[in-house]
Write a protein that holds these residues in place. Structure first.
Motif, mmCIF file in Angstrom:
data_model
loop_
_atom_site.group_PDB
_atom_site.id
_atom_site.type_symbol
_atom_site.label_atom_id
_atom_site.label_comp_id
_atom_site.label_asym_id
_atom_site.label_seq_id
_atom_site.Cartn_x
_atom_site.Cartn_y
_atom_site.Cartn_z
ATOM 1 N N SER B 19 2.619 12.568 -7.605
ATOM 2 C CA SER B 19 2.639 13.014 -6.195
ATOM 3 C C SER B 19 3.409 14.324 -6.071
ATOM 4 C CB SER B 19 3.255 11.944 -5.288
ATOM 5 O OG SER B 19 4.626 11.796 -5.545
ATOM 6 N N LEU B 20 4.435 14.452 -6.909
ATOM 7 C CA LEU B 20 5.204 15.696 -6.889
ATOM 8 C C LEU B 20 4.337 16.858 -7.400
ATOM 9 C CD1 LEU B 20 8.108 16.124 -5.973
ATOM 10 C CD2 LEU B 20 8.832 16.063 -8.356
ATOM 11 N N ALA B 21 3.521 16.553 -8.423
ATOM 12 C CA ALA B 21 2.639 17.593 -8.959
ATOM 13 C C ALA B 21 1.606 18.018 -7.918
ATOM 14 C CB ALA B 21 1.932 17.080 -10.210
ATOM 15 N N LEU B 22 1.076 17.038 -7.188
ATOM 16 C CA LEU B 22 0.090 17.370 -6.159
ATOM 17 C C LEU B 22 0.742 18.192 -5.041
ATOM 18 C CD1 LEU B 22 -2.891 16.916 -5.410
ATOM 19 C CD2 LEU B 22 -2.140 15.033 -3.984
ATOM 20 N N PHE B 23 1.971 17.836 -4.722
ATOM 21 C CA PHE B 23 2.730 18.608 -3.724
ATOM 22 C C PHE B 23 2.838 20.062 -4.192
ATOM 23 C CE2 PHE B 23 6.454 20.272 -1.645
ATOM 24 C CZ PHE B 23 6.500 19.655 -0.411
ATOM 25 N N ARG B 24 3.167 20.213 -5.467
ATOM 26 C CA ARG B 24 3.319 21.560 -6.038
ATOM 27 C C ARG B 24 2.008 22.341 -5.948
ATOM 28 N NH1 ARG B 24 2.656 20.711 -11.495
ATOM 29 N NH2 ARG B 24 0.646 21.763 -11.271
ATOM 30 N N ILE B 25 0.920 21.684 -6.281
ATOM 31 C CA ILE B 25 -0.387 22.364 -6.248
ATOM 32 C C ILE B 25 -0.720 22.815 -4.821
ATOM 33 C CG2 ILE B 25 -2.878 22.003 -6.544
ATOM 34 C CD1 ILE B 25 -2.092 20.055 -8.885
#
Lengths: 377, 461
Positions: B19-25
C-alpha cells in the motif's frame, strides 16, 4: 486506542444536522435568479439596443458632417456637433460591457482612442492623398475616431462662425478638412455597424454563441463565466474612469497635488463631465437595464436576488456619485484647476460606489475577478 | 507492557509494503501532473516570470524567483523527480529532490498558496524518511531482496497526516458563517446552477445548508471512520463521492484527485496485492519487527505537535482569523472564505505632509492585486514596495496609508485597515496584525462607510 465510531451515531448526527439546516434555510430571505436568464436579458435588452443606438447615431453623425461639407454654415456645424455629442454618449454607455465582438473587431481602436495626434491629422489634411474611409483605416488609430472628429469640427476658440468663415475662405484646406471629417465619420459608422451586426442573430452569429443552445458550446464555458466577464469588465471600466477621468486630471496621483488639465480629454467640445456621466449611466444600464423594462433586468438582478437592501444601497450610491459629478462646474479642464475640491469630491463619491460593487457585489456573486487561472481551495 | 510501550511495539511491526508502494506511485504521478500543468498552462510565465514583485512568506523572504531558464529547469527537475518517485528509481535521492524543489517553487510567491500544495509538501517531507521503494520499484529490481516489508509507523504517519487535514478543516467550519448562513457555500452553489442535472437544486437554500453541515460532519469524522476497519469501506466510498462532487462543482485543480488517489493508504497494507489476487509472502524471515529508535518517534511526535499547534495558533491571537488572516496559513482552512476587497494606497510627503494616490497597476498583476486587496499581510508588503519605490525616486521616507475595504462571506463591506497607520513602518509578524481593524459581525447596522482618502479623518467606527 483507536476511536470506534458507530454508523448509527453518525446517521443520527447527520439527520439532526439536516433538520437543523432545513430550519435555518427557511430563515433566510433570498430570491433565486437564473444566471442564464440574466445573460439573455443583458444581451437582448441592454447590449443589442445599446449598439443599435450607437450605430444609428453614428450614421446620423456621418450624415450631418456630409451635409455640412456640402454647404458649410454655422447651423449645420452646430447640428454636426450635436450629432457628435449624441453618438459619443451612446458609445460611452457601451463601455461598461466591452465584451465579445467589440473586442474581436477592435472597435475602440476604430472609434475612440484615448488621444489624437493633431499634427499627423493636419499633415493628412495638408497632403495630397485621396481622402476616404480606406485612408482612415490605413492610418494611425490616433488620427481617427471621436477625438479626431472633435479636432476637426470643434474650433479651439469655441467660435463656430469664425470656424465656418475660415473653412470657406480657404477651400484648398477647408474642403480637405471637411472630407477628412466625413471619412472619419464614415469609418466610425462602419465600425458601429459591424459591431451591431455581430450581435444580431440575423447577420452575425455572436448572439447565438453568447447564448449557447443545449447542443452547442458557447463563448463562455458556463453562465457563471459569462456573468464574471461582464462584472469584471464593468469593474475595470469603473477603475479606468476613476483614475483617468478624475484622479489624474485632479492631481490626485501627483506628489505635489498639481492638477493637470491637459489630461482631460474632449477639451474642445467640453464634454469631459458628460463623458463621465455617460459612463455612469452605462454602468447603471448594465446593472439595472433600461427603465422601459419595468424592473431590474441587468446583472444587478443577481445582487438584488441575494440581498435586495444592498442592491438598493448600491444604486443610491451610484446616484450620489452621479450627482457629485454633475455638480462639478464645467468645463472639466477648468474645474480641475479652479474647483479641484468638487472634482475630488466626485472622485470619492464614485470611489464609494467602486468599493461597494467591487467588494460587496463581487463577494455576494462569488465573482472571480480578472483572469484568475489558478486553482482555488 | 505499558500502553506507550505497546504502541511503540506496534509501530515497529513489519507489514507488507504494497500500500505504501501504491501511495508512492500515485504521489509521483500527481507530482508529475502538477508540474506538467503549471508549464503547459503557461503559468510559469504568467504567475512567476511576468510579475515584477512577489508576495513573500514570512520567514522565507530569501526565496526568490530565479531566471526563466533556471525556473523551467526546476520544473523539469520536479517532473523528473516525480517520475523517479513513481517508478521507485533512486528513491533515496528522488524523494528529497522532489520535496526541496516542490517546496521551493511553492514558497516563491504566497499569492498562490493552496492547502493541498502544502499537504503535498508535508507528505513529501515525511516520505523522505520512509522505505517506500521496497516493492514495485526500479530500486527493488536493481537490488532484489526478499524483504518486502515496511514498518507500520510509516503507514500510520501518513494516515495521521490525512486525519489532521480533514479534522482541522472540519474544526475550522465550526463558525457562524458556515453554520448559520451556509456561507460561502451558498454563494458558490448559486453560481453553478447551470450544472447539468443537479443545477436547479443548487439554487435552493436548503441544499446550501445541507451541504455545509454535511461537509462539516464529513471533515470532522472521515479521518476516524477511515481508521476504523468496520467503517473504512463506506468511508472511502464517501471520500470518492465527496471529492468527485467538489471536482464537479468547484475549480480546485488536482486536490480531489490527490485525496481520492492517496486515501487508500488507510486500507490494509497488502490490499493492492489482494486486489491483484496475489498472496502476500511476508515477512522478513529474520525478525518481525524493525527497530526505530525512540528518538525517531520523539521527532515524529514533535512534528505532529507542530501540526496540531499551527491550526490552533489563531486562538492565541486576538483577531478574527478569517478577517485578519492572522494564523490563517498552514491551518487547513479549506474553502472557508469568499472575501473580496478594494484597496488604494496613499503616500504622504515626509516634509510637506501632502498626500497623493499611488497606482499599483505597474506593481501587481490583476491576480496579485485581487489577492492583495483583501489580505492584510499583502497590503503591508505592497506598502513596503511602494515606500521603497518612492525612496528610489528621491521622495525620502514617505508614509504610506491604505484605504481598504473588504467584504467577507456575503456580509456588507467594512473598513479593514486602520487608515491612520503608516504601513511603511509596520513590521510583519506571526502575531496580531495591529493595523487590521476589528471586524464588525453585523456591518449592516453600522454607519455607512465612506472612502475619504484622508487618514486624518476619524474612522467611522
Amino acid at each position: 486506542m483507536r476511536p470506534r465510531p458507530s454508523l448509527r451515531s453518525i446517521f443520527i448526527l447527520t439527520s439532526g444536522a439536516l433538520i437543523l439546516s432545513l430550519g435555518l434555510s427557511c430563515a433566510e430571505d433570498q430570491t433565486y435568479v437564473d444566471r442564464g436568464e440574466v445573460l439573455n436579458d443583458v444581451a437582448e435588452l441592454i447590449v443589442k439596443p445599446a449598439y443599435e443606438a450607437f450605430e444609428s447615431d453614428s450614421t446620423q453623425l456621418q450624415a450631418t458632417i456630409s451635409a455640412f461639407c456640402e454647404s458649410p454654415d454655422e447651423t449645420k456645424l452646430k447640428t454636426a456637433q450635436d450629432a457628435w455629442r449624441s453618438a459619443r454618449q451612446k458609445w460611452k454607455m457601451t463601455e461598461s460591457f466591452e465584451v465579445g465582438p467589440v473586442l474581436d473587431l477592435q472597435t475602440r481602436n476604430k472609434v475612440d482612442k484615448k488621444a489624437v495626434l493633431d499634427n499627423k491629422l493636419d499633415g493628412l489634411v495638408a497632403g495630397t492623398a485621396e481622402i476616404n474611409a480606406e485612408l482612415v483605416g490605413k492610418n494611425s488609430s490616433y488620427t481617427r475616431g471621436f477625438l479626431a472628429l472633435e479636432y476637426l469640427i470643434f474650433p479651439a476658440d469655441g467660435n463656430n462662425a469664425t470656424h465656418v468663415a475660415h473653412l470657406t475662405a480657404h477651400p484648398e484646406t477647408g474642403d480637405r478638412a471637411c472630407l477628412m471629417a466625413a471619412a472619419i465619420a464614415e469609418y466610425s459608422a462602419n465600425a458601429a455597424t459591424d459591431v451591431t451586426n455581430a450581435w444580431d442573430a440575423g447577420s452575425g452569429d455572436y448572439l447565438d454563441i453568447y447564448l449557447p443552445q443545449e447542443d452547442a458550446e458557447g463563448v463562455y464555458a458556463s453562465d457563471k463565466d459569462g456573468i464574471d466577464a461582464l462584472f469584471n469588465c464593468m469593474l475595470n471600466h469603473l477603475a479606468d474612469v476613476l483614475e483617468y477621468r478624475l484622479a489624474i486630471p485632479a492631481g490626485l496621483l501627483d506628489s505635489d497635488g498639481t492638477p493637470d488639465p491637459e489630461k482631460v480629454s474632449t477639451k474642445l467640445s467640453e464634454h469631459g463631465i458628460q463623458d463621465i456621466l455617460d459612463n455612469i449611466d452605462g454602468i447603471k444600464l448594465l446593472l439595472d437595464g433600461p427603465e422601459s423594462a419595468g424592473g431590474t433586468v441587468g446583472i444587478g438582478a443577481l445582487i438584488q436576488g441575494r440581498k435586495a437592501s444592498l442592491y438598493s444601497k448600491m444604486l443610491d450610491e451610484l446616484e450620489t456619485a452621479r450627482a457629485a459629478v454633475a455638480a462639478i462646474p464645467g468645463p472639466l479642464s477648468t474645474a480641475v484647476v479652479s474647483n479641484t475640491d468638487s472634482v475630488r469630491s466626485a472622485y470619492y463619491a464614485l470611489k464609494d460606489f467602486h468599493v461597494r460593487i467591487g467588494s460587496d457585489g463581487a463577494t455576494l456573486l462569488g465573482i472571480s475577478l480578472s483572469v484568475n487561472e489558478v486553482d482555488n481551495d | 507492557m505499558t500502553r506507550l510501550g505497546h504502541h511503540y511495539a506496534s509501530m515497529n511491526r513489519r507489514v507488507p509494503g504494497y500500500s505504501l508502494a501504491l501511495f508512492r506511485i500515485c504521489f509521483g504521478l500527481v507530482g508529475f501532473l502538477s508540474a506538467a500543468r503549471v508549464v503547459l498552462n503557461g503559468w510559469v510565465q504568467t504567475l512567476y516570470l511576468e510579475p515584477s514583485h512577489h508576495f513573500k512568506y514570512l520567514g522565507f523572504e530569501w526565496v526568490s524567483v530565479p531566471s526563466a531558464e533556471v525556473l523551467y529547469g526546476m520544473y523539469a527537475l520536479l517532473a523528473l523527480a516525480s517520475i523517479a518517485v513513481a517508478a521507485g528509481a533512486f528513491f533515496r535521492y528522488a524523494m528529497p529532490t522532489f520535496f526541496l524543489v516542490f517546496t521551493y517553487l511553492e514558497l516563491m510567491d504566497q499569492t498562490y498558496y493552496l492547502n493541498h500544495y502544502y499537504f503535498i509538501s508535508l507528505c513529501a517531507f515525511l516520505m523522505c524518511f520512509m522505505p517506500m521503494n521496497k516493492v514495485w520499484s526500479v530500486d527493488a529490481l536493481r537490488n532484489p531482496s526478499e524483504d518486502t516489508s515496511v514498518g507500520q509507523w510509516s503507514i500510520e504517519t501518513l494516515r495521521v497526516q490525512f486525519v489532521m487535514l480533514y479534522f482541522f478543516a472540519g474544526l475550522a467550519k465550526l463558525n457562524p458563517d458556515w453554520l448559520l448562513h451556509a456561507e460561502p457555500l451558498r454563494t458558490w452553489l448559486l453560481a453553478r446552477t447551470e450544472t447539468p442535472l443537479i443545477g436547479p437544486l443548487l439554487g435552493a437554500q436548503w441544499v446550501a445548508f445541507a451541504g455545509s453541515y454535511a461537509a462539516c460532519i464529513f471533515d470532522l469524522s472521515i479521518g476516524f471512520l477511515l481508521f476504523s476497519k468496520r467503517t473504512r469501506a463506506v468511508a472511502y466510498a464517501t471520500v470518492i463521492f465527496f471529492h468527485l462532487g467538489t471536482a464537479l462543482l468547484f475549480n480546485i485543480g488536482l486536490f480531489p484527485w490527490v485525496m481520492i488517489a492517496l486515501t487508500p493508504i488507510f486500507f490494509a497494507p497488502d490490499w493492492p496485492l489482494k486486489a491483484l489476487k496475489k498472496s502476500s509472502s511476508l515477512v522478513n524471515p529474520i525478525e518481525d519487527r524493525i527497530s526505530i529508535p525512540r528518538w525517531g518517534y520523539g521527532l515524529l511526535g514533535l512534528y505532529f505537535l507542530i501540526q496540531i499547534a499551527l491550526p490552533l495558533r489563531h486562538h492565541t491571537i486576538d483577531n478574527d482569523v478569517l478577517w485578519s488572516e492572522d494564523g490563517y496559513l498552514f491551518s487547513w482552512r479549506v474553502m472557508l472564505t469568499e472575501k473580496t476587497g478594494v484597496t488604494d494606497f496613499y503616500a504622504a510627503h515626509p516634509e510637506t505632509g501632502k498626500r497623493w494616490l499611488l497606482p499599483t497597476c505597474d506593481l501587481l498583476t490583476p491576480v496579485q492585486k485581487r489577492k492583495m486587496s483583501s489580505n492584510p499581510d499583502f497590503i503591508v508588503q505592497t506598502a513596503h514596495w511602494l515606500h521603497e519605490g518612492l525612496k528610489a525616486q528621491g521622495l525620502g521616507e514617505a508614509a504610506i496609508y491604505a484605504e481598504s475595504f473588504a467584504s467577507l462571506n456575503g456580509k456588507l463591506s467594512q473598513r479593514m485597515i486602520d487608515p491612520r497607520i503608516d504601513l511603511a513602518r509596520v513590521d510583519r509578524s506571526w502575531g496580531k496584525s495591529h493595523w487590521v481593524l476589528p471586524v464588525d459581525p453585523t456591518p449592516e447596522q453600522s454607519p455607512i462607510m465612506s472612502f475619504n482618502g484622508d487618514s486624518t479623518i476619524a474612522i467611522a467606527r
